[in-house]
Design an enzyme around this catalytic site. Sequence first.
Site, mmCIF file in Angstrom:
data_model
loop_
_atom_site.group_PDB
_atom_site.id
_atom_site.type_symbol
_atom_site.label_atom_id
_atom_site.label_comp_id
_atom_site.label_asym_id
_atom_site.label_seq_id
_atom_site.Cartn_x
_atom_site.Cartn_y
_atom_site.Cartn_z
ATOM 1 N N GLY A 19 0.846 -1.199 0.000
ATOM 2 C CA GLY A 19 0.000 0.000 0.000
ATOM 3 C C GLY A 19 0.870 1.233 0.000
ATOM 4 O O GLY A 19 2.053 1.176 -0.386
ATOM 5 N N GLY A 22 3.779 0.675 3.009
ATOM 6 C CA GLY A 22 4.453 -0.561 3.409
ATOM 7 C C GLY A 22 4.140 -1.735 2.514
ATOM 8 O O GLY A 22 3.286 -1.673 1.629
ATOM 9 N N ASP A 124 -9.258 5.499 7.379
ATOM 10 C CA ASP A 124 -9.000 5.021 6.011
ATOM 11 C C ASP A 124 -9.834 3.770 5.729
ATOM 12 O O ASP A 124 -9.318 2.732 5.319
ATOM 13 C CB ASP A 124 -7.506 4.731 5.822
HETATM 14 N N1 LIG Z 1 -2.101 -10.281 7.825
HETATM 15 C C1 LIG Z 1 -2.340 -10.274 6.523
HETATM 16 N N2 LIG Z 1 -2.626 -11.417 5.878
HETATM 17 C C2 LIG Z 1 -2.878 -11.427 4.538
HETATM 18 N N3 LIG Z 1 -2.842 -10.340 3.759
HETATM 19 C C3 LIG Z 1 -2.539 -9.162 4.339
HETATM 20 C C4 LIG Z 1 -2.279 -9.064 5.746
HETATM 21 N N4 LIG Z 1 -2.024 -7.768 6.036
HETATM 22 C C5 LIG Z 1 -2.139 -7.098 4.876
HETATM 23 N N5 LIG Z 1 -2.443 -7.914 3.846
HETATM 24 C C6 LIG Z 1 -2.616 -7.534 2.437
HETATM 25 O O1 LIG Z 1 -1.752 -6.460 2.149
HETATM 26 C C7 LIG Z 1 -2.493 -5.320 1.653
HETATM 27 C C8 LIG Z 1 -1.838 -4.043 2.148
HETATM 28 O O2 LIG Z 1 -1.823 -4.052 3.554
HETATM 29 P P1 LIG Z 1 -1.984 -2.715 4.409
HETATM 30 O O3 LIG Z 1 -3.283 -2.087 4.085
HETATM 31 O O4 LIG Z 1 -1.728 -3.035 5.838
HETATM 32 O O5 LIG Z 1 -0.780 -1.864 3.782
HETATM 33 P P2 LIG Z 1 -0.666 -0.297 3.678
HETATM 34 O O6 LIG Z 1 0.679 0.023 3.122
HETATM 35 O O7 LIG Z 1 -1.003 0.292 4.986
HETATM 36 O O8 LIG Z 1 -1.794 0.019 2.614
HETATM 37 P P3 LIG Z 1 -2.669 1.356 2.380
HETATM 38 O O9 LIG Z 1 -2.021 2.122 1.285
HETATM 39 O O10 LIG Z 1 -4.010 0.815 1.992
HETATM 40 O O11 LIG Z 1 -2.703 2.117 3.663
HETATM 41 C C9 LIG Z 1 -3.913 -5.546 2.165
HETATM 42 O O12 LIG Z 1 -4.873 -4.957 1.319
HETATM 43 C C10 LIG Z 1 -4.040 -7.054 2.192
HETATM 44 O O13 LIG Z 1 -4.478 -7.531 0.944
#
Ligand SMILES: Nc1ncnc2c1ncn2[C@@H]1O[C@H](COP(=O)(O)OP(=O)(O)OP(=O)(O)O)[C@@H](O)[C@H]1O
Length: 510
Positions: A19, A22, A124
């Site tokens: 995302g 991260g 979010d």
């Molecule tokens: N524990 C988990 N098990 C399986 N898939 C996961 C897990 N955590 C996250 N994901 C996958 O990874 C993707 C991105 O995770 P996350 O939303 O935590 O990242 P981010 O960088 O914060 O994204 P964003 O830009 O949406 O804020 C999620 O949409 C999901 O598909």
Amino acid sequence: MSYQRKIGKYKIEKLLGHGGYGQVYLSYNDKKQEKVAVKLSQDKKDLIKEYRILKHFSKLNGFMKVHEYGHTQGGDYFVSEVLGENLSYNYNDKILSLECVCAIGLELLDRLEKVHENDIIHRDIKPSQFLRSANKKSIILIDFGMSCFFRVNGLHKKFKTRCKRRGTISYASINNHLGFRQSRRDDLESLCYSLLYLVKGELPWKFETDIESFMKWKIVLNQKINVTNKELFGDLPIEFSVLLKYTRTLIYDQNPNYGYMKSLLEKFVDRENIWHYFDWIELPDKHKKRKNSQIVEGATVMTKLKREKKIFKSRSNKHKKSTKIMFKSRYIVKEKLLGLDVSEIYDYEKSDLNNLSTIKCDYTKGNLDTKRNFEVSDSEDCHIQIYNHKSIIKHDLKHMKYKKKKTTKLYKILSSSDIGKIEEHESYIISNKNSSKYLLPIVPNNLHENSNECITPRLELPEFKNRESIFKARSIFAVEFKNMVENFLHLDFIRNSKKRKILNSKKYLS
Ligand SMILES: Nc1ncnc2c1ncn2[C@@H]1O[C@H](COP(=O)(O)OP(=O)(O)OP(=O)(O)O)[C@@H](O)[C@H]1O
């Protein structure tokens, strides 16, 4: 010798998702011989905040279990259990049924209630943050990287304007667009948009991806304010519009009535064994029930098209023939490309039966996503009848032009004052007054006595910083509004029902 990348002691197997800040990897813990998810990020501040929040919620059902936090050269990371897929659609995914989306909504209202009870707002909310649990029987809310406290030492944070827009543009609340400090109501409004996306397959907002972020927020805000109920909800049950309107009516620091919101969705599902309603759970009797609800009435044209395209692809060549539904969708998409209102055209199709003409179209060439594909072809493959309604197009374009022009002032104010809001709430209570479940909280129609802010203040601009100026602005607007309404009522082509609503809203404003 094979080289395998590691984060701390965890061997990376594959990327699960990524995302804005991260990446999440499926990893293996040799010592414990178990699979885990590792989220890696350079943004240490947000990551540690997210880890702490998740740790706090780890004990509760419906939240991700986190194990540990660590540092590496590539950034910080935390380790959690592995969950299922997220609910954001990929191209050609099957659209979820109405029951399934209501069950998801109930699950997420539970999650948000818990989060809000702990003085935290998510900020979010969107379908990619909703993950199926490992056993697929519940929905887990993830990604608290953008979360914050809305209450400190028991006191709600003060209302503030000119805040940074946070979250994801398509699901952001109107108040977030306006730069107002977010509170519980914004999570709930975003949840409504997410549910609409899940049940329809898309949201009506359209914007270019390569323009400046500020412009994008402005364009989508305009669309969110001006969207009609028909465009947004289609033929979905009224409960969806009542739910959205309720969240938009909430005051900045008002305690949302989660029970009321749940009761709206509970109409379609039974809370006992809610996982029975998830489309991905195979139950013998569920299968029967689902068949009917597979095609949701409110599904948008593009959603229907995707579905039809899929069905069509799976047929063999010799069985390809045009169907009425197919031609309808196709024609409507053609119109949609011209920027017309789809729902209007449905009406004309029914009524304008004399204007029939026949053209030949080649469906086999149809990649339905571009204008080019709607060129009329000489192929004999299929013959499709369409209605010739040039005159209607003309009328619609005129109407659209008017709408656009007036968006700047009059139309914006008329729509944004949520004219039907109070009436719909009232009619809803009346129709359900025998049920004790439908206990609506009192919705004040002016400034809230103990609040810093009035109800979803779409008539107020971010420049107004305090209560007095909001009052002043409101009275100026009220006068201006009355004058404009009077002019508006003389226009012939405005429907009487709309006029009636406007007249009622005069009462509401005074
Ligand atoms: N524990 C988990 N098990 C399986 N898939 C996961 C897990 N955590 C996250 N994901 C996958 O990874 C993707 C991105 O995770 P996350 O939303 O935590 O990242 P981010 O960088 O914060 O994204 P964003 O830009 O949406 O804020 C999620 O949409 C999901 O598909």
